[in-house]
Design a protein around this motif. Structure first.
Motif, PDB file in Angstrom:
ATOM      1  N   PHE A 135      -1.357 -19.064 -11.896  1.00 40.05           N
ATOM      2  CA  PHE A 135      -2.822 -19.079 -11.944  1.00 40.05           C
ATOM      3  C   PHE A 135      -3.374 -19.935 -10.802  1.00 40.05           C
ATOM      4  O   PHE A 135      -4.254 -19.501 -10.056  1.00 40.05           O
ATOM      5  N   ASP A 136      -2.839 -21.149 -10.653  1.00 43.13           N
ATOM      6  CA  ASP A 136      -3.323 -22.037  -9.585  1.00 43.13           C
ATOM      7  C   ASP A 136      -3.108 -21.421  -8.205  1.00 43.13           C
ATOM      8  O   ASP A 136      -3.938 -21.542  -7.320  1.00 43.13           O
ATOM      9  N   GLU A 137      -1.977 -20.745  -8.059  1.00 45.62           N
ATOM     10  CA  GLU A 137      -1.666 -20.178  -6.744  1.00 45.62           C
ATOM     11  C   GLU A 137      -2.534 -18.963  -6.417  1.00 45.62           C
ATOM     12  O   GLU A 137      -2.941 -18.773  -5.278  1.00 45.62           O
ATOM     13  N   PHE A 138      -2.811 -18.125  -7.431  1.00 46.74           N
ATOM     14  CA  PHE A 138      -3.443 -16.829  -7.145  1.00 46.74           C
ATOM     15  C   PHE A 138      -4.890 -16.695  -7.616  1.00 46.74           C
ATOM     16  O   PHE A 138      -5.492 -15.652  -7.396  1.00 46.74           O
ATOM     17  N   LEU A 139      -5.436 -17.752  -8.245  1.00 48.73           N
ATOM     18  CA  LEU A 139      -6.823 -17.658  -8.723  1.00 48.73           C
ATOM     19  C   LEU A 139      -7.759 -17.167  -7.609  1.00 48.73           C
ATOM     20  O   LEU A 139      -8.503 -16.200  -7.788  1.00 48.73           O
ATOM     21  N   GLU A 140      -7.699 -17.822  -6.449  1.00 46.79           N
ATOM     22  CA  GLU A 140      -8.686 -17.495  -5.407  1.00 46.79           C
ATOM     23  C   GLU A 140      -8.474 -16.099  -4.830  1.00 46.79           C
ATOM     24  O   GLU A 140      -9.431 -15.339  -4.677  1.00 46.79           O
ATOM     25  N   THR A 141      -7.221 -15.745  -4.512  1.00 51.43           N
ATOM     26  CA  THR A 141      -6.990 -14.418  -3.902  1.00 51.43           C
ATOM     27  C   THR A 141      -7.280 -13.300  -4.904  1.00 51.43           C
ATOM     28  O   THR A 141      -7.876 -12.272  -4.536  1.00 51.43           O
ATOM     29  N   SER A 142      -6.894 -13.503  -6.156  1.00 53.07           N
ATOM     30  CA  SER A 142      -7.169 -12.457  -7.148  1.00 53.07           C
ATOM     31  C   SER A 142      -8.674 -12.361  -7.419  1.00 53.07           C
ATOM     32  O   SER A 142      -9.204 -11.259  -7.600  1.00 53.07           O
ATOM     33  N   ALA A 143      -9.360 -13.514  -7.420  1.00 57.10           N
ATOM     34  CA  ALA A 143     -10.819 -13.492  -7.622  1.00 57.10           C
ATOM     35  C   ALA A 143     -11.500 -12.699  -6.502  1.00 57.10           C
ATOM     36  O   ALA A 143     -12.482 -11.986  -6.750  1.00 57.10           O
ATOM     37  N   VAL A 144     -10.965 -12.790  -5.283  1.00 53.91           N
ATOM     38  CA  VAL A 144     -11.530 -12.020  -4.160  1.00 53.91           C
ATOM     39  C   VAL A 144     -11.314 -10.527  -4.392  1.00 53.91           C
ATOM     40  O   VAL A 144     -12.214  -9.711  -4.154  1.00 53.91           O
ATOM     41  N   GLU A 145     -10.133 -10.153  -4.874  1.00 47.18           N
ATOM     42  CA  GLU A 145      -9.855  -8.723  -5.165  1.00 47.18           C
ATOM     43  C   GLU A 145     -10.885  -8.184  -6.153  1.00 47.18           C
ATOM     44  O   GLU A 145     -11.436  -7.100  -5.970  1.00 47.18           O
ATOM     45  N   SER A 146     -11.119  -8.939  -7.220  1.00 50.23           N
ATOM     46  CA  SER A 146     -12.054  -8.506  -8.251  1.00 50.23           C
ATOM     47  C   SER A 146     -13.483  -8.447  -7.695  1.00 50.23           C
ATOM     48  O   SER A 146     -14.200  -7.467  -7.906  1.00 50.23           O
ATOM     49  N   ALA A 147     -13.866  -9.489  -6.958  1.00 54.21           N
ATOM     50  CA  ALA A 147     -15.234  -9.559  -6.417  1.00 54.21           C
ATOM     51  C   ALA A 147     -15.499  -8.425  -5.425  1.00 54.21           C
ATOM     52  O   ALA A 147     -16.606  -7.869  -5.389  1.00 54.21           O
ATOM     53  N   THR A 148     -14.500  -8.060  -4.629  1.00 51.61           N
ATOM     54  CA  THR A 148     -14.670  -6.974  -3.653  1.00 51.61           C
ATOM     55  C   THR A 148     -14.974  -5.668  -4.388  1.00 51.61           C
ATOM     56  O   THR A 148     -15.871  -4.909  -4.007  1.00 51.61           O
ATOM     57  N   PHE A 149     -14.228  -5.430  -5.456  1.00 51.09           N
ATOM     58  CA  PHE A 149     -14.445  -4.221  -6.258  1.00 51.09           C
ATOM     59  C   PHE A 149     -15.847  -4.252  -6.876  1.00 51.09           C
ATOM     60  O   PHE A 149     -16.583  -3.259  -6.847  1.00 51.09           O
ATOM     61  N   ILE A 150     -16.232  -5.390  -7.439  1.00 49.46           N
ATOM     62  CA  ILE A 150     -17.543  -5.505  -8.095  1.00 49.46           C
ATOM     63  C   ILE A 150     -18.672  -5.266  -7.089  1.00 49.46           C
ATOM     64  O   ILE A 150     -19.661  -4.591  -7.397  1.00 49.46           O
ATOM     65  N   MET A 151     -18.534  -5.777  -5.873  1.00 47.41           N
ATOM     66  CA  MET A 151     -19.584  -5.537  -4.865  1.00 47.41           C
ATOM     67  C   MET A 151     -19.634  -4.052  -4.483  1.00 47.41           C
ATOM     68  O   MET A 151     -20.709  -3.526  -4.196  1.00 47.41           O
ATOM     69  N   ASN A 152     -18.500  -3.375  -4.492  1.00 52.56           N
ATOM     70  CA  ASN A 152     -18.518  -1.924  -4.263  1.00 52.56           C
ATOM     71  C   ASN A 152     -19.244  -1.205  -5.412  1.00 52.56           C
ATOM     72  O   ASN A 152     -19.956  -0.220  -5.178  1.00 52.56           O
ATOM     73  N   MET A 153     -19.061  -1.724  -6.625  1.00 57.74           N
ATOM     74  CA  MET A 153     -19.815  -1.167  -7.765  1.00 57.74           C
ATOM     75  C   MET A 153     -21.310  -1.389  -7.569  1.00 57.74           C
ATOM     76  O   MET A 153     -22.113  -0.501  -7.822  1.00 57.74           O
ATOM     77  N   VAL A 154     -21.663  -2.592  -7.140  1.00 56.75           N
ATOM     78  CA  VAL A 154     -23.086  -2.916  -6.916  1.00 56.75           C
ATOM     79  C   VAL A 154     -23.647  -1.955  -5.856  1.00 56.75           C
ATOM     80  O   VAL A 154     -24.741  -1.410  -6.032  1.00 56.75           O
ATOM     81  N   ASP A 155     -22.901  -1.732  -4.784  1.00 55.84           N
ATOM     82  CA  ASP A 155     -23.366  -0.817  -3.736  1.00 55.84           C
ATOM     83  C   ASP A 155     -23.640   0.575  -4.304  1.00 55.84           C
ATOM     84  O   ASP A 155     -24.623   1.210  -3.955  1.00 55.84           O
ATOM     85  N   LYS A 156     -22.749   1.027  -5.169  1.00 54.93           N
ATOM     86  CA  LYS A 156     -22.947   2.349  -5.795  1.00 54.93           C
ATOM     87  C   LYS A 156     -24.187   2.336  -6.702  1.00 54.93           C
ATOM     88  O   LYS A 156     -24.982   3.278  -6.687  1.00 54.93           O
ATOM     89  N   LEU A 157     -24.366   1.248  -7.467  1.00 49.55           N
ATOM     90  CA  LEU A 157     -25.491   1.182  -8.393  1.00 49.55           C
ATOM     91  C   LEU A 157     -26.823   1.137  -7.651  1.00 49.55           C
ATOM     92  O   LEU A 157     -27.785   1.797  -8.050  1.00 49.55           O
ATOM     93  N   VAL A 158     -26.887   0.357  -6.561  1.00 50.05           N
ATOM     94  CA  VAL A 158     -28.175   0.216  -5.853  1.00 50.05           C
ATOM     95  C   VAL A 158     -28.522   1.480  -5.068  1.00 50.05           C
ATOM     96  O   VAL A 158     -29.689   1.714  -4.757  1.00 50.05           O
ATOM     97  N   SER A 159     -27.531   2.316  -4.753  1.00 49.61           N
ATOM     98  CA  SER A 159     -27.838   3.520  -3.982  1.00 49.61           C
ATOM     99  C   SER A 159     -28.059   4.730  -4.903  1.00 49.61           C
ATOM    100  O   SER A 159     -28.242   5.842  -4.429  1.00 49.61           O
ATOM    101  N   LYS A 160     -28.049   4.487  -6.229  1.00 48.49           N
ATOM    102  CA  LYS A 160     -28.234   5.624  -7.175  1.00 48.49           C
ATOM    103  C   LYS A 160     -29.679   6.087  -7.227  1.00 48.49           C
ATOM    104  O   LYS A 160     -30.596   5.301  -7.136  1.00 48.49           O
TER     105      LYS A 160
END
Ligand code: ADE
Length: 231
Positions: free
Chosen positions: A206-231
């Motif tokens: 958890f300590d080692e991968f919290l930040e990199t995994s959080a970036v993976e999740s956040a990147t996906f969520i921002m792609n979701m936001v992009d899809k939602l705002v362009s609907k």
């Protein structure tokens, strides 16, 4: 549309806040909420602090005080399914509270009268998530998420949660956020990137991968936001 973007820890929302040059910070109910207009749509971003109580408070505040009508959660989780590796993404199709226990009265684990063991995620957001996943070169799975107020670092406990709830991943906030959104009729989408395997090495992983995994999740969520705002 007004979109809430929630995490539990600062590291889980930092990669999202970094995308914006400036935002308005409001203090409310002993927490900070970051408001920004993105491509014409209002976003409210916050981390709740760890656990079901704080995440319930933050989800309810985002909906009732900030009037958000869609909620996206970004964060990390421990893997139960052996197929899930660090960095893989899990979209929650349904969520349960693994530490909710009145089995002494004959009820199933995760159940209280007038509640239900599982809360199902919003079908439209799941479809949108599938579209986003298909456009990314990442391993993204749909699965059941089990939530409880414990950091699980024990193979037996993890396997028990997997067996009782049929869960693929576990964390500490998803089901409580789901209960709030379900009760207030707000569509929600809960995404987690794996940070550890909820085993004896979990705290180190958890300590080692919290930040990199959080970036993976956040990147996906921002792609979701992009899809939602362009609907
Ligand atoms: N979030 C990420 N890893 C976790 C674990 N092992 N237990 C509970 N929550 C987690």
């Amino acid at each position: 549309m007004k979109i809430a973007i929630m995490g539990a820890m600062p590291e889980e929302i930092a990669p999202i806040l970094e995308k914006f040059e400036s935002y308005k910070t409001t203090e409310y109910a002993a927490n900070k909420y970051y408001e920004v207009n993105y491509k014409g749509v209002d976003l409210v971003i916050a981390y709740s602090k760890i656990g079901k109580v704080f995440s319930t408070l933050t989800a309810a505040t985002l909906i009732e005080h900030f009037r958000c009508d869609t909620l996206l959660f970004s964060g990390v989780a421990g893997a139960i399914s052996p197929e899930l590796k660090v960095g893989d993404l899990v979209i929650a199709t349904k969520l349960a509270q693994h530490d909710l226990d009145i089995t002494a009265f004959g009820h199933p684990h995760g159940y209280v009268p007038e509640g239900s063991v599982f809360v199902e995620a919003d079908k439209e957001l799941l479809e949108l998530g599938k579209t986003v996943a298909s456009e990314m070169t990442k391993e993204v799975r749909e699965g059941t998420i089990a939530t409880g107020c414990q950091f699980i670092a024990d193979e037996d406990k993890k396997n028990w949660i997997g067996e009782i709830f049929g869960a693929d991943a576990l964390e500490m906030e998803g089901a409580s956020v789901a209960v709030v959104c379900d009760a207030l009729d707000v569509p929600f989408f809960i995404l987690r990137a794996i940070s550890d395997a909820a085993d004896m090495d979990a705290s180190f992983s958890f300590d080692e991968f919290l930040e990199t995994s959080a970036v993976e999740s956040a990147t996906f969520i921002m792609n979701m936001v992009d899809k939602l705002v362009s609907k």
